[in-house]
Structures are given as structure tokens and as C-alpha cells.
Design an enzyme around this catalytic site. Sequence first.
Site, short mmCIF file in Angstrom:
data_model
loop_
_atom_site.label_atom_id
_atom_site.label_comp_id
_atom_site.label_asym_id
_atom_site.label_seq_id
_atom_site.Cartn_x
_atom_site.Cartn_y
_atom_site.Cartn_z
N CYS A 62 0.84 -1.19 0.00
CA CYS A 62 0.00 0.00 0.00
C CYS A 62 0.88 1.25 0.00
O CYS A 62 1.88 1.30 0.71
CB CYS A 62 -0.94 0.09 1.19
SG CYS A 62 -2.17 -1.21 1.24
N ARG A 70 4.09 -0.51 -4.70
CA ARG A 70 3.79 -1.01 -3.35
C ARG A 70 2.46 -1.77 -3.29
O ARG A 70 2.16 -2.41 -2.29
CB ARG A 70 3.73 0.16 -2.37
CG ARG A 70 5.01 0.96 -2.28
CD ARG A 70 4.83 2.14 -1.33
NE ARG A 70 4.61 1.67 0.02
CZ ARG A 70 5.57 1.41 0.89
NH1 ARG A 70 6.83 1.60 0.57
NH2 ARG A 70 5.30 0.98 2.10
N TRP A 105 -2.72 -2.71 -1.72
CA TRP A 105 -2.39 -4.14 -1.82
C TRP A 105 -3.27 -4.80 -0.78
O TRP A 105 -3.03 -4.66 0.42
CB TRP A 105 -0.90 -4.35 -1.53
CG TRP A 105 -0.45 -5.76 -1.72
CD1 TRP A 105 -0.03 -6.33 -2.89
CD2 TRP A 105 -0.35 -6.79 -0.72
NE1 TRP A 105 0.31 -7.64 -2.67
CE2 TRP A 105 0.13 -7.96 -1.35
CE3 TRP A 105 -0.61 -6.85 0.65
CZ2 TRP A 105 0.35 -9.15 -0.68
CZ3 TRP A 105 -0.40 -8.04 1.33
CH2 TRP A 105 0.09 -9.17 0.66
N ASN A 121 -1.88 2.39 5.50
CA ASN A 121 -0.98 1.31 5.10
C ASN A 121 -0.65 0.53 6.38
O ASN A 121 -0.21 1.12 7.36
CB ASN A 121 0.29 1.94 4.50
CG ASN A 121 1.40 0.92 4.29
OD1 ASN A 121 1.14 -0.27 4.13
ND2 ASN A 121 2.63 1.40 4.29
N GLY A 122 -0.92 -0.78 6.38
CA GLY A 122 -0.66 -1.58 7.58
C GLY A 122 -1.83 -2.50 7.86
O GLY A 122 -2.67 -2.74 6.99
N GLU A 160 17.36 -18.17 -6.43
CA GLU A 160 17.02 -16.82 -6.87
C GLU A 160 16.47 -16.85 -8.32
O GLU A 160 15.51 -16.17 -8.63
CB GLU A 160 18.25 -15.91 -6.75
CG GLU A 160 18.09 -14.49 -7.24
CD GLU A 160 16.99 -13.70 -6.56
OE1 GLU A 160 16.41 -14.17 -5.57
OE2 GLU A 160 16.69 -12.59 -7.06
N LYS A 187 12.77 -15.54 -9.28
CA LYS A 187 12.53 -14.51 -10.31
C LYS A 187 11.50 -14.99 -11.30
O LYS A 187 10.57 -14.28 -11.66
CB LYS A 187 13.81 -14.19 -11.08
CG LYS A 187 14.82 -13.21 -10.61
CD LYS A 187 14.45 -11.89 -10.07
CE LYS A 187 13.76 -11.93 -8.74
NZ LYS A 187 14.44 -11.33 -7.63
N GLU A 220 7.86 -15.32 -9.74
CA GLU A 220 7.14 -14.10 -9.33
C GLU A 220 6.70 -13.25 -10.50
O GLU A 220 5.71 -12.55 -10.41
CB GLU A 220 7.92 -13.30 -8.28
CG GLU A 220 9.16 -12.61 -8.73
CD GLU A 220 9.83 -11.84 -7.59
OE1 GLU A 220 9.14 -11.36 -6.69
OE2 GLU A 220 11.06 -11.73 -7.63
N HIS A 277 17.42 -37.15 -4.70
CA HIS A 277 16.71 -37.59 -3.49
C HIS A 277 15.22 -37.25 -3.56
O HIS A 277 14.54 -37.23 -2.55
CB HIS A 277 17.34 -36.94 -2.26
CG HIS A 277 18.78 -37.33 -2.07
ND1 HIS A 277 19.17 -38.58 -1.68
CD2 HIS A 277 19.91 -36.63 -2.30
CE1 HIS A 277 20.49 -38.63 -1.64
NE2 HIS A 277 20.97 -37.47 -2.01
N LYS A 317 6.10 -4.52 -3.74
CA LYS A 317 7.54 -4.40 -3.60
C LYS A 317 7.99 -4.47 -2.15
O LYS A 317 8.93 -5.15 -1.80
CB LYS A 317 7.98 -3.07 -4.23
CG LYS A 317 9.46 -2.75 -4.09
CD LYS A 317 10.26 -3.42 -5.15
CE LYS A 317 11.73 -3.16 -5.05
NZ LYS A 317 12.47 -4.31 -5.61
O1 M6R Z 1 13.10 -5.04 0.73
P1 M6R Z 1 13.54 -6.40 1.14
O2 M6R Z 1 14.87 -6.78 0.55
O3 M6R Z 1 13.51 -6.63 2.60
O4 M6R Z 1 12.46 -7.36 0.49
C1 M6R Z 1 12.48 -8.74 0.74
C2 M6R Z 1 11.56 -9.47 -0.19
O5 M6R Z 1 10.24 -9.06 0.00
C3 M6R Z 1 11.94 -9.26 -1.65
O6 M6R Z 1 13.26 -9.62 -1.90
C4 M6R Z 1 11.02 -10.07 -2.57
O7 M6R Z 1 11.24 -11.44 -2.41
C5 M6R Z 1 11.22 -9.65 -4.02
N1 M6R Z 1 9.95 -9.51 -4.68
C6 M6R Z 1 12.02 -10.60 -4.80
O8 M6R Z 1 12.18 -10.24 -6.13
#
Ligand code: M6R
Length: 618
Positions: free
Chosen positions: A2, A27, A73, A99-100, A491, A495, A498, A514, A613
Site C-alpha cells: 500500500c 507497493r 495491496w 498502510n498496515g 534466486e 525470479k 514471481e 533424493h 515491492k
Molecule cells: O526489501 P527487502 O529486501 O527486505 O524485500 C524482501 C523481499 O520481499 C523481496 O526480496 C522479494 O522477495 C522480491 N519480490 C524478490 O524479487
Amino acid sequence: MCGIIAYFGKKDVAPILIDGLKKLEYRGYDSAGVCLLSDGNLYSAKVKGRVADLEKIALSLKSSNIGIAHTRWATHGEPSEINAHPHFDCKNEIAVVHNGIIENYTTLKEILEKEGHKFVSKTDTEVLSHLIEKFYSPTKILSEQNLGGQGNLEEAVVKALKLVVGTYGIAVLHKKENKIVVARCGSPIVLGVGEGENIIASDTVAVLPFTKKVIYLNDNEMAILTENKYEIKNFDGQVVEKEIDEIKWTAAEIEKKGFKHFMLKEIFEQPVSIENTLRGRIDEQLNVRLTVDIDLNSIKRVLIVACGTSWHSALIGEHFIEKIAKIPVKVDYASEFRYRNPIIEEGDLVIAISQSGETADTLAALREAKNKGAKTLGIINVVGSTIGREVDSGIYLHAGPEIGVASTKAFSSQVMALLLFAVFMAQHKKLPISAGTDGEKELFESIKLLPSKIDEALHQADNILSLAEKFKNSKSFIYLGRGLNFPVALEGALKLKEISYIYAEGYPAAEMKHGPIALVDEEMPVVFLATKDATYSKILSNMEEVKARGGQIIAVVNEADNDILNLTKNIIIVPKCKEELMPIINTVVLQLLAYHIANLKGIDVDKPKNLAKSVTVE
Ligand code: M6R
């Protein structure tokens, strides 16, 4: 998670709010809304969907110079117009953006409903507007014409917030008060201090077009914006004097600069962002210079807490710190750390890694560690963020603003910062830098060349695009790597899932047999991180095992030699450098692979569904 924005100044507020919402849209982007105050009336608009859908309606609302807005969000209540913010009281006199999460909202709602308040949405936020209504007293207003803030809006907000359990960054308007009341507990709020205008936002990126002068609100602080003025108070009504900070980022850095998406721009920025992370941190005598204000001699163990991509960089940091600085390391998901009642001992250093510096789970883990007496260090990108302000000492990434929801350049800078920290600790302990076989000088040589090597890897873009074309319709992927490349596999998989919505799993290559090998068939692409390191020959065997089961291998390699060509023609060649730096280069090409697959599928890469984000709720 948010985005909220509020403005009180001399300019027409609607375009300012819309522009700010666009900057905050990363956000959250399932619905958006705005409320303007003009001549003692509130004018509002809300939509399900993107800020672009709100724009036209908001701009035609009313001319005004005070307003609040929100991009959502969803947490409580599905994305819909009715659940979009602002939320109002029964008389439509009070508007709140939030926001929260209000954790005790069901109890509060029940009480308020018994008292006759009528709720229209399914959100937790709406209890705030009704609570403020309950405590608001207009009696101090001398006349309907006197709109100068004679009611008790501030007081009503504080009384309401005292009943609330949860987190919030809020901005509140009352139709009869020429002011905006803002408060924070657990969700970021920054106040931009302009000339004759003041702006409030969840993030500095929305403030930057107006001013570089900012004040970060702490928990249990409020800001009251009136004409030309702002005042910061605590919840007891005492004025708090705060320092004005200066944002170092420029407005140009938050533009796409001709790239189709922020994510693509940020992938291509990595040669520069890595240079910025390194700048001034290695001197001519090859000493790492970090301003770490902690007694280094006392550190006996390192615990790292992080989430998502930052957690993956932590796993790489674990290798660096154990191997180079010879200090035992434990890596935790921040969200798990706090709830397992972790043992903190004397000599423990807790490192919190976070791009945003606002991730609620990481912040909670950090606070837990502090409460238990740990020394704390932050590896953070956003200067002035909550984690940045709460750690004992910090290493800022200086990677520049990262707007794409999928983290890219922050990851490479985190890995670099962790390597610097490991070497810094080793040098402090007068240990030989045992990285790789050639020792210290070669490591620094390789670090120096890294930006150009990343550039070289980025030249694979067309080849990666062809691979993306070939595999874009696959239903799922496996990513495999060993050693330092195992977190890279995680990672790469993160990527892809997501932003392309393709299920992907990262695994240590040797673990595949395994269990996950059962998934391998001719439909299954398996991405191998097969660059030349100590585990190379083992990885080749793992590739053979996948080939024998008909799996489609995509290999990230340093060289297309016969061993590799016998296994697959789907090859991404990356330049060779020291083993410690290969995770950065390998990740860059996996970022591009995920980007192109998602883009070819027509997905809005910067705003993938269900994500935000900055995850500021636990
Ligand atoms: O701002 P931060 O690095 O604490 O965020 C952590 C995760 O929310 C962030 O890395 C998230 O997994 C991303 N969308 C990955 O691309």
C-alpha cells in the site's frame, strides 16, 4: 505494501496525488483512491484497478490544494471499489488512508457497530474512520465558516490509535479542518519539506519530484500539516524537534529511461550499481574500508535475517563469512527467526539484509535480536529506512532506487556488500584472504573487473531471448546449482515464478536425486548453473542424470566445451571470474531469462499479480 500520499500546499493537488500514486504503485496496485478537501467539503473517487484508471476521475473532481490518496495491496477484503481507500465515517466527514494492518479490527468493529456505526467495506481500515468519528468533537469550531482547524482532529486520531493493535501509516482529513493529520506505527512515513508546501508519502520516491529535504517519522509520532507549516508531535501531544535529512537520489533515477520496464532497466544498471556499492570501499593498499561502528573483536558468531531475494544473498554471504572471515554463520528467514525464540549469546552479530529497509518480518526479527542484546548491522539500500535507522551500524548498497517489484540490482549489490564485509572482517582479524586459490590480490583484481564482466554477460541478451521464446510455454522449471550456485538457483527460480507465474523450484543439484528427479521428463526444463568451480565435474554428472531422463537442459556455463555440447544446445555463456563473484554474473543472466519469459507472456513485469515491492505487513 500500500502506498499513501498526502499534500498540503499552493498547487492543484489532484495531479500531484496521481503522480505520487504512480510512483508508489509498486507497493500495491489492486485499487486506488483519492480524497480532496475544498471549501469545507470532501470530494473523493475510488476505483478497482490501477492508478491510471483513477486518473481521469480524480483530475476532474474539484480544484483543491489539500488531499490524500492511496494505492492498495489488499489484506482484508478483496480488491474492489468499496474496499479501496479512503475510508469514511458514517457522516462522510472524515477520510482515512492507511498502510498496515489493524489486528484487533473485528473486536473494534463489533463495539462500534453496537454503538450504531455503519460499516460499508470489508476492510480493517474502516474501523479507524469510525473510531476517529467517535472521538471527534466539533464543539471547538466557532462557526461553519471557521475552517482553520478548531475541532479536535489530532486528539481524536490519537484516542483512536490508542485502541488499535497493529501497524499503520495513516493520513486523515476532516471536512471542517484545514489540516492533514498523519501518524505512524510500524509502516513507513516520510515528510517532504518544500517551500510553502509539504508532502507526505510512504516512500521517498514520491517526495523526490518536490524536494530532497525529508523528515522520517518514527513510530508513535504524528505530523500535522497546515497551510505552509508542519508540526511533528508524539502521541502525548508534545512537539518533537526532528532533523531534516537530504535524499541523495535524483528524480531522474526513478524514470524508466527508454526501457520497457523498470526491471529491465535495473538489470542493465548492474555494472553501474555494483561500482556504486564498491565506491570508496577498497583503498590503494587493498584494504576494505567500511564504517562499521561495532566492536569487531567481540564478534563470535553471525546470524543473518532476511526475506525473499535478500535471504538468497544471505545464503551466499554465509559462504563468504565462514570461508573468508572464519566466523560461524546462521541464516534465518526473518519471519521464522522471531517465532522460534532464538538464542542470542554474547558475541552474536545479527545482520539484517533488506533492499527496502522496511520489510516487516525483517524489522521484527531485528527488534527481537536487539531486545535480546545482539549487536546489529544492516545491509540496506534505502537510506533513512526504518531498518537503516534502527541498526547499530549499516552498510548501504548505494544501488539507487529499485522500482521493479522483482529485486535485481539490489541482490547483486547485497552479494558484493557481503563479500566486502567478509574481507573486512578477515583483514581486521589479520587472516589471509583464502578466497579461491590465488589469494587476495586476484580477488581484488576480479572485483575491479566485475562491472565489465556483468556487461559482457548482458551481451547474451539476444541468446537469452531466444531461449525464452523456446521455453515460455513450459509449465514448470527446476533450477539446480551447488555451493555458491545453490542460492543462485533459488534466486533464478524465484525470479521466474514471481513475474511469469510459472512454477519453478530451486534445488541443490546433488539433492535432486533424493526426490525432485521424479519430476523430470521431456516437458521439464532444468536450468543448471554449471560455471567452472570446484563442483563442476559433479554438476556434469547431475546433468547426465537429467539428460538420461529426457529433461531439457538449459546450462549457464563459462565455456561451451564438448562435455556441455554433448548434453545440451541450450547454453548461456557467461564470462569467467573468481568463484566468489560468479553468483552475481550467473544471477544476472537468470534475471534476464525470467524477464524475457514474463514479457513474452504479456505480463506487466513491474507489477506482477498478488505482489508488492515492500512487504510492510507480517
Ligand atoms: O526489501 P527487502 O529486501 O527486505 O524485500 C524482501 C523481499 O520481499 C523481496 O526480496 C522479494 O522477495 C522480491 N519480490 C524478490 O524479487
